[in-house]
Design a protein around this motif. Structure first.
Motif, PDB file in Angstrom:
ATOM      1  N   ILE A 185      30.495  48.439  25.953  1.00 18.29           N
ATOM      2  CA  ILE A 185      30.124  47.196  26.987  1.00 18.29           C
ATOM      3  C   ILE A 185      28.624  47.155  27.003  1.00 18.29           C
ATOM      4  CG2 ILE A 185      30.600  46.361  29.217  1.00 18.29           C
ATOM      5  CD1 ILE A 185      33.426  47.798  29.220  1.00 18.29           C
ATOM      6  N   VAL A 186      27.845  48.273  27.515  1.00 25.74           N
ATOM      7  CA  VAL A 186      26.469  48.139  27.611  1.00 25.74           C
ATOM      8  C   VAL A 186      25.756  47.646  26.448  1.00 25.74           C
ATOM      9  CG1 VAL A 186      24.484  49.553  28.084  1.00 25.74           C
ATOM     10  CG2 VAL A 186      26.727  50.249  29.093  1.00 25.74           C
ATOM     11  N   LYS A 187      26.123  47.830  25.461  1.00 26.66           N
ATOM     12  CA  LYS A 187      25.365  47.303  24.062  1.00 26.66           C
ATOM     13  C   LYS A 187      25.584  45.600  24.008  1.00 26.66           C
ATOM     14  CE  LYS A 187      26.087  51.521  21.347  1.00 26.66           C
ATOM     15  NZ  LYS A 187      26.607  51.945  20.171  1.00 26.66           N
ATOM     16  N   LEU A 188      26.608  45.154  24.798  1.00 31.35           N
ATOM     17  CA  LEU A 188      26.848  43.778  24.693  1.00 31.35           C
ATOM     18  C   LEU A 188      26.093  42.828  25.738  1.00 31.35           C
ATOM     19  CD1 LEU A 188      30.659  43.700  24.185  1.00 31.35           C
ATOM     20  CD2 LEU A 188      28.920  43.073  22.224  1.00 31.35           C
ATOM     21  N   ILE A 189      25.427  43.645  26.651  1.00 32.72           N
ATOM     22  CA  ILE A 189      24.698  42.862  27.646  1.00 32.72           C
ATOM     23  C   ILE A 189      23.366  42.892  27.539  1.00 32.72           C
ATOM     24  CG2 ILE A 189      24.605  42.610  30.392  1.00 32.72           C
ATOM     25  CD1 ILE A 189      27.249  43.948  30.476  1.00 32.72           C
ATOM     26  N   PRO A 190      22.596  41.585  27.189  1.00 37.16           N
ATOM     27  CA  PRO A 190      21.344  41.810  27.046  1.00 37.16           C
ATOM     28  C   PRO A 190      20.780  41.121  28.322  1.00 37.16           C
ATOM     29  CG  PRO A 190      22.088  39.766  26.109  1.00 37.16           C
ATOM     30  CD  PRO A 190      23.340  40.482  26.581  1.00 37.16           C
ATOM     31  N   PRO A 191      19.268  41.297  28.273  1.00 35.63           N
ATOM     32  CA  PRO A 191      18.518  40.710  29.713  1.00 35.63           C
ATOM     33  C   PRO A 191      18.977  39.223  29.707  1.00 35.63           C
ATOM     34  CG  PRO A 191      16.922  41.959  28.251  1.00 35.63           C
ATOM     35  CD  PRO A 191      18.318  41.743  27.623  1.00 35.63           C
ATOM     36  N   ARG A 192      19.067  38.517  30.864  1.00 36.40           N
ATOM     37  CA  ARG A 192      19.281  37.171  31.098  1.00 36.40           C
ATOM     38  C   ARG A 192      18.352  36.367  30.171  1.00 36.40           C
ATOM     39  NH1 ARG A 192      24.042  37.016  34.371  1.00 36.40           N
ATOM     40  NH2 ARG A 192      23.387  35.253  35.645  1.00 36.40           N
ATOM     41  N   PRO A 193      18.792  35.450  29.757  1.00 39.33           N
ATOM     42  CA  PRO A 193      17.953  34.576  29.162  1.00 39.33           C
ATOM     43  C   PRO A 193      17.218  33.637  29.881  1.00 39.33           C
ATOM     44  CG  PRO A 193      20.297  33.684  29.114  1.00 39.33           C
ATOM     45  CD  PRO A 193      20.148  35.034  29.688  1.00 39.33           C
ATOM     46  N   ALA A 194      16.310  33.211  29.339  1.00 42.48           N
ATOM     47  CA  ALA A 194      15.323  31.908  30.362  1.00 42.48           C
ATOM     48  C   ALA A 194      16.303  31.038  30.989  1.00 42.48           C
ATOM     49  CB  ALA A 194      14.167  31.490  29.277  1.00 42.48           C
ATOM     50  N   GLY A 195      15.997  30.638  32.013  1.00 47.04           N
ATOM     51  CA  GLY A 195      16.752  29.635  32.745  1.00 47.04           C
ATOM     52  C   GLY A 195      17.956  30.025  33.488  1.00 47.04           C
ATOM     53  N   TYR A 196      18.295  31.286  33.374  1.00 44.22           N
ATOM     54  CA  TYR A 196      19.272  31.790  34.148  1.00 44.22           C
ATOM     55  C   TYR A 196      18.738  32.900  34.929  1.00 44.22           C
ATOM     56  CZ  TYR A 196      22.593  29.713  31.037  1.00 44.22           C
ATOM     57  OH  TYR A 196      23.698  28.811  30.300  1.00 44.22           O
ATOM     58  N   ASN A 197      18.833  32.969  36.302  1.00 45.26           N
ATOM     59  CA  ASN A 197      18.338  33.649  37.275  1.00 45.26           C
ATOM     60  C   ASN A 197      19.097  34.834  37.485  1.00 45.26           C
ATOM     61  OD1 ASN A 197      15.932  32.094  37.852  1.00 45.26           O
ATOM     62  ND2 ASN A 197      17.207  30.764  39.213  1.00 45.26           N
ATOM     63  N   THR A 198      18.582  36.039  38.043  1.00 47.74           N
ATOM     64  CA  THR A 198      19.362  37.218  38.373  1.00 47.74           C
ATOM     65  C   THR A 198      19.832  36.784  39.853  1.00 47.74           C
ATOM     66  OG1 THR A 198      17.983  38.744  37.185  1.00 47.74           O
ATOM     67  CG2 THR A 198      19.263  39.819  38.958  1.00 47.74           C
ATOM     68  N   THR A 199      20.997  37.121  40.266  1.00 44.50           N
ATOM     69  CA  THR A 199      21.416  36.749  41.557  1.00 44.50           C
ATOM     70  C   THR A 199      22.177  38.150  42.180  1.00 44.50           C
ATOM     71  OG1 THR A 199      23.798  36.425  40.892  1.00 44.50           O
ATOM     72  CG2 THR A 199      22.272  34.583  40.492  1.00 44.50           C
ATOM     73  N   ARG A 200      22.302  38.042  43.365  1.00 44.41           N
ATOM     74  CA  ARG A 200      22.806  39.276  44.206  1.00 44.41           C
ATOM     75  C   ARG A 200      24.525  39.267  43.745  1.00 44.41           C
ATOM     76  NH1 ARG A 200      23.575  36.197  50.067  1.00 44.41           N
ATOM     77  NH2 ARG A 200      24.977  34.458  49.279  1.00 44.41           N
ATOM     78  N   GLU A 201      25.053  38.743  42.968  1.00 43.49           N
ATOM     79  CA  GLU A 201      26.334  38.853  42.321  1.00 43.49           C
ATOM     80  C   GLU A 201      26.265  39.934  41.255  1.00 43.49           C
ATOM     81  OE1 GLU A 201      28.831  37.179  43.689  1.00 43.49           O
ATOM     82  OE2 GLU A 201      27.885  35.670  44.752  1.00 43.49           O
ATOM     83  N   LEU A 202      24.999  40.401  41.059  1.00 48.34           N
ATOM     84  CA  LEU A 202      24.812  41.513  39.843  1.00 48.34           C
ATOM     85  C   LEU A 202      24.492  42.704  40.318  1.00 48.34           C
ATOM     86  CD1 LEU A 202      23.079  38.869  37.236  1.00 48.34           C
ATOM     87  CD2 LEU A 202      25.624  39.236  37.498  1.00 48.34           C
ATOM     88  N   PHE A 203      24.945  43.447  39.422  1.00 44.16           N
ATOM     89  CA  PHE A 203      24.233  44.985  39.806  1.00 44.16           C
ATOM     90  C   PHE A 203      22.817  44.992  40.036  1.00 44.16           C
ATOM     91  CE2 PHE A 203      28.137  45.986  37.282  1.00 44.16           C
ATOM     92  CZ  PHE A 203      28.925  46.456  38.125  1.00 44.16           C
ATOM     93  N   LYS A 204      22.399  45.831  41.113  1.00 49.70           N
ATOM     94  CA  LYS A 204      21.048  46.116  41.004  1.00 49.70           C
ATOM     95  C   LYS A 204      20.499  46.895  40.066  1.00 49.70           C
ATOM     96  CE  LYS A 204      20.975  43.669  44.984  1.00 49.70           C
ATOM     97  NZ  LYS A 204      20.387  42.299  44.944  1.00 49.70           N
TER      98      LYS A 204
END
Length: 805
Positions: free
Chosen positions: A629-648
């Motif tokens: 699962i970890v390998k499938l999650i890259p950094p957020r792409p440009a235009g998609y902000n990090t939100t409080r809904e995600l892990f810190k």
């Protein structure tokens, strides 16, 4: 002669100054009249409202509300927000007309005028506005109400300042009467204004910046309602702490000294049977709720259906078609006090839903039910189902089980919030009685099929609960003459208790140090520990199948993290419920002589079962996010902000595989080490033979610090969890709110752990483990630096969503 002429001139001047005011008819000539409860006139040229007060010294209800809101869950100020309900009256002194709020918190219910006067004069009233009479005729007084209407009547500026959004103040030049919603009816007058607040400092908070076109100016609408008081045909019902109702309270100074001075009435709608003697009767006037016609399908049908469940409860109370739900007509104003409404409200972020009322403070009679349903809630439930099912093999399945679950939740939510507006409080003990009340907070009840697949078909209940029928019967039963109503009401609640139906409300269930072992938010099952084990299996299954199929084709792979959060933390509420069994106590809201068990200890065996179930949630294998699962999650792409809904994260743009484990370990430990809980455990160990603090700490240490060493990522998680546990031990050891014995046993455990660490340090050949031990010893030297992390930046959860719903 000159003196005489001078006196005449002065006299004429005085007479001229004191001449009569113009008549109302003269002053309003050419203005548009709006006849109704309080007649008013519209001056188009000046943009003014002239209010014709013909009910001097007569009491009426006054309510302010927010028909067009801000759209920020964090600030509040939602569309449909109701302010306090007040009783007011207009009193004229000379040309001054004061709008006064009588003090109904202190009264004397007696026919003795002097006794009532003594109480009225002993406590302050509030004059909340002053008008100037500009015309008068035949008992009518005309005042310019424009400034009264066009103002920050619900203190928007204070709310914005309190949430650190800026120093906003009301700007009259950018505010005006809002005529489309300014109306008049025989029993209520509705006035509305567009108001603007401007930021005086230039610095604007993120919440306002996210929802306004220009954060320098916040423009909303404020509504004012004047409503005729109900007649005296309503009979207040005395509050009973076992009933589950909200109440109004007041001090009655006419009560005998031998009786309690503070009295309570329940809050409820007026409802009477046409035939009180009949087992089933039509009502004299049904309770009708109207759903916001801006609600889209299929949500509209779900909300209509869920709200209509309450008719099942009224049928159980002996009414036929007493509770009805309809779609709001286009001609109706949802802020009109004549309508009970269910509003579909949009915000920029997900948040709570509410059930509020306009209630007569004299009697507890509910005049208007007013529900606010946040529109983003349904999307969160859809996301939870999406994470559990991994459904996107080739797009949205034809059988959209996610939508079915989300709509089932909306039915329950609609019934829940309407329940508040018919008078009912939360009941957080209903989940142990087969979902006996929609007034609980329900977690989706997910099951595994015989084939091991996740089944959502029974996620939420599809009907009103057994407790809800009891509550409505108690609150709304119309007793025929000759029946002892007090005895009948008592019997209703006694019978419910004998059937095992429980009622435990907010204060008892919400507190981190919660006491009742069966009253929790978002839990399921009769036994918290057993249900936690079941939930853990659901979570394991969901993580096993988690992958690309959890998002739609064409979505950024980074969006997998959004879906992963509710799956990884799927156990959070049941884990919280299990922690509250530790140091808990069974109890009821018993009355003397009602036969209920007052208190009963939670056995040590029950507490140990719950503690061990919680400790299983601290296992590194449980906390580790699988590498695939970890390998499938890259950094957020440009235009998609990090939100409080995600892990810190502590890893920059990269996904942090350790941070979720820290969060998930901190969550249950924060409840277990609640100081109130620990202080109780010290006492219950002696009084009841319950689980003691020392044994709990030793159990935690033996299953974290003293277990065999893990490897790889599980090793890092193991070390991290041990440090989190150490943080709580150190914090308790110096907590001023901890009792002496709580601190004593905690300090003893710390000293024993220190000795263990020193022994391990001498034999360790693992550099990482040795560093971990050395760091722990340094931390033990300075306990004052250990600050409890308390859920370590956990993404928002409640209301299976965000941060009294």
């Amino acid at each position: 002669m000159k003196y005489t002429w001078l006196c005449c001139i002065l006299l004429l001047s005085i007479v001229s100054t004191a001449q009569k005011l113009p008549t109302v008819e003269e002053k309003t000539n050419g203005l548009k009249k709006y006849p109704g409860f309080l007649d008013f006139y519209w001056d188009e040229n000046a943009g003014k409202i002239w209010l014709d007060i013909n009910k001097l010294d007569s009491e009426m209800i006054y309510v302010t509300s927010l028909p067009a809101g801000l759209g920020s869950n964090d600030v509040g100020l939602d569309r449909g927000l109701l302010d306090a309900t007040r009783i007011v009256k207009f009193s004229k002194v000379g040309r001054k007309v004061l709008m006064i709020v009588p003090n109904y918190d202190f009264r004397a219910i007696t026919n003795d005028v002097a006794e009532r006067r003594a109480v009225e004069q002993s406590f302050a009233q509030s004059a909340i506005w002053g008008f100037t009479a500009e015309a008068e005729s035949n008992g009518h007084v005309l005042v310019d109400a424009t400034d009264f209407i066009i103002r920050d009547a619900i203190r928007v500026g204070n709310r914005l300042k309190g949430t650190r959004q800026g120093n906003y103040s009301f700007d009259k030049t950018r505010s005006a009467i809002y005529l489309p919603r300014t109306k008049n009816f025989p029993n209520n007058t509705e006035l509305e204004a567009t108001i603007t607040l401007v930021n005086n400092d230039g610095e604007t908070g993120n919440f306002v910046g996210a929802v306004t076109p220009s954060p320098d100016a916040v423009t909303l609408r404020i509504h004012h309602s004047f409503v005729q008081l109900p007649d005296n045909d309503y009979q207040p019902r005395l509050f009973d702490t076992r009933s589950g109702y909200f109440g109004v309270s007041f001090f009655n100074y006419s009560t005998p000294v031998s009786s309690p001075i503070e009295q309570y009435y329940v809050c409820r709608h007026r409802l009477k049977k046409k035939d009180p003697g009949a087992a089933i009767s039509d009502p004299v006037k049904p309770i009708i709720y109207y759903l916001d016609n801006g609600t889209p399908e299929p949500i509209r049908s779900a909300l209509l259906e869920g709200a209509s469940w309450w008719n099942q409860a009224f049928e159980a109370a002996g009414y036929r078609n007493a509770f009805q739900v309809r779609l709001l007509p286009d001609s109706a104003d949802p802020m009109d006090v004549r309508y009970n409404v269910i509003n579909w409200v949009h915000r920029a972020t997900r948040g709570w839903s509410y059930g509020n009322t306009v209630t007569d403070p004299r009697t507890g009679e509910i005049i208007k039910g007013h529900v606010t349903l946040g529109s983003l809630r349904v999307r969160q439930d859809y996301l939870i189902a999406q994470g559990l099912l991994a459904p996107y093999e080739t797009g949205i399945p034809a059988d959209d089980k996610m939508m079915k679950m989300a709509l089932a939740r909306l039915r329950q939510l609609s019934a829940h919030e309407v329940g508040h507006t018919i008078g009912l409080m939360h009941n957080y003990a209903s989940s142990v009685s087969d979902r006996a009340s929609v007034m609980d907070y329900p977690h989706p009840q997910v099951q595994l099929t015989s084939a091991g697949d996740i089944d959502l078909s029974n996620a939420y209940d599809q009907k009103i609960g057994a407790w809800d029928k009891v509550a409505v019967t108690w609150g709304y039963q119309d007793f025929p003459s000759g029946v002892d109503a007090a005895k009948s009401l008592d019997n209703i609640l006694r019978d419910a208790a004998q059937k095992g139906l429980q009622y435990i409300a907010d204060r008892d269930a919400r507190a981190p140090g919660g006491l009742h072992p069966q009253a929790h938010l978002w839990d399921n099952g009769a036994d918290a520990a057993t249900e936690l084990k079941a939930v853990m299996k659901i979570r394991a299954k969901a993580l096993t199948q988690f992958g690309e199929k959890n998002i739609r084709t064409g979505q950024p792979m980074a969006m997998l993290e959004d879906v992963l959060v509710p799956v990884y933390l799927f156990h959070r509420y049941q884990a919280e419920a299990a922690t509250k069994v530790v140091g808990g106590m069974y109890y009821t809201y018993a009355l003397r002589g009602d036969g209920q068990t007052v208190t009963r200890p939670v056995t040590k065996a029950e507490q140990l079962k719950a503690l061990n179930a919680v400790i299983d949630c601290l296992d590194p294998a449980f906390l580790r996010i699988p590498d695939n699962i970890v390998k499938l999650i890259p950094p957020r792409p440009a235009g998609y902000n990090t939100t409080r809904e995600l892990f810190k994260k502590r890893t920059g743009l990269a996904f942090d595989a350790l941070a979720p484990a820290e969060t998930a370990a901190d969550f249950p430990l924060s409840f277990l080490f609640n100081t109130e809980r620990l202080n109780r455990m010290v006492q219950y160990e002696v009084q009841q033979g319950g689980l003691g603090v020392s044994e709990m700490i030793n159990t935690l240490i033996s299953k974290t610090w003293k277990v065999p060493r893990s490897s790889g990522m599980e090793k890092l998680i193991q070390l991290q969890t041990e440090q989190v546990l150490l943080t709580y031990l150190l914090a308790v050891s110096i907590d001023e709110n901890a009792s002496f014995q709580t601190k004593a046993v905690t300090l003893k455990a710390l000293n024993e752990l220190k000795t263990y660490i020193q022994v391990q340090q001498k034999s360790s050949k693992d550099a990482d483990y040795t560093a971990h031990l050395a760091y722990a010893l340094e931390r033990i030297k300075a306990p004052e630096k250990a600050k409890p992390t308390v859920h370590k930046e956990i993404p928002p959860g409640a209301p299976i969503g965000c941060d009294i719903e």
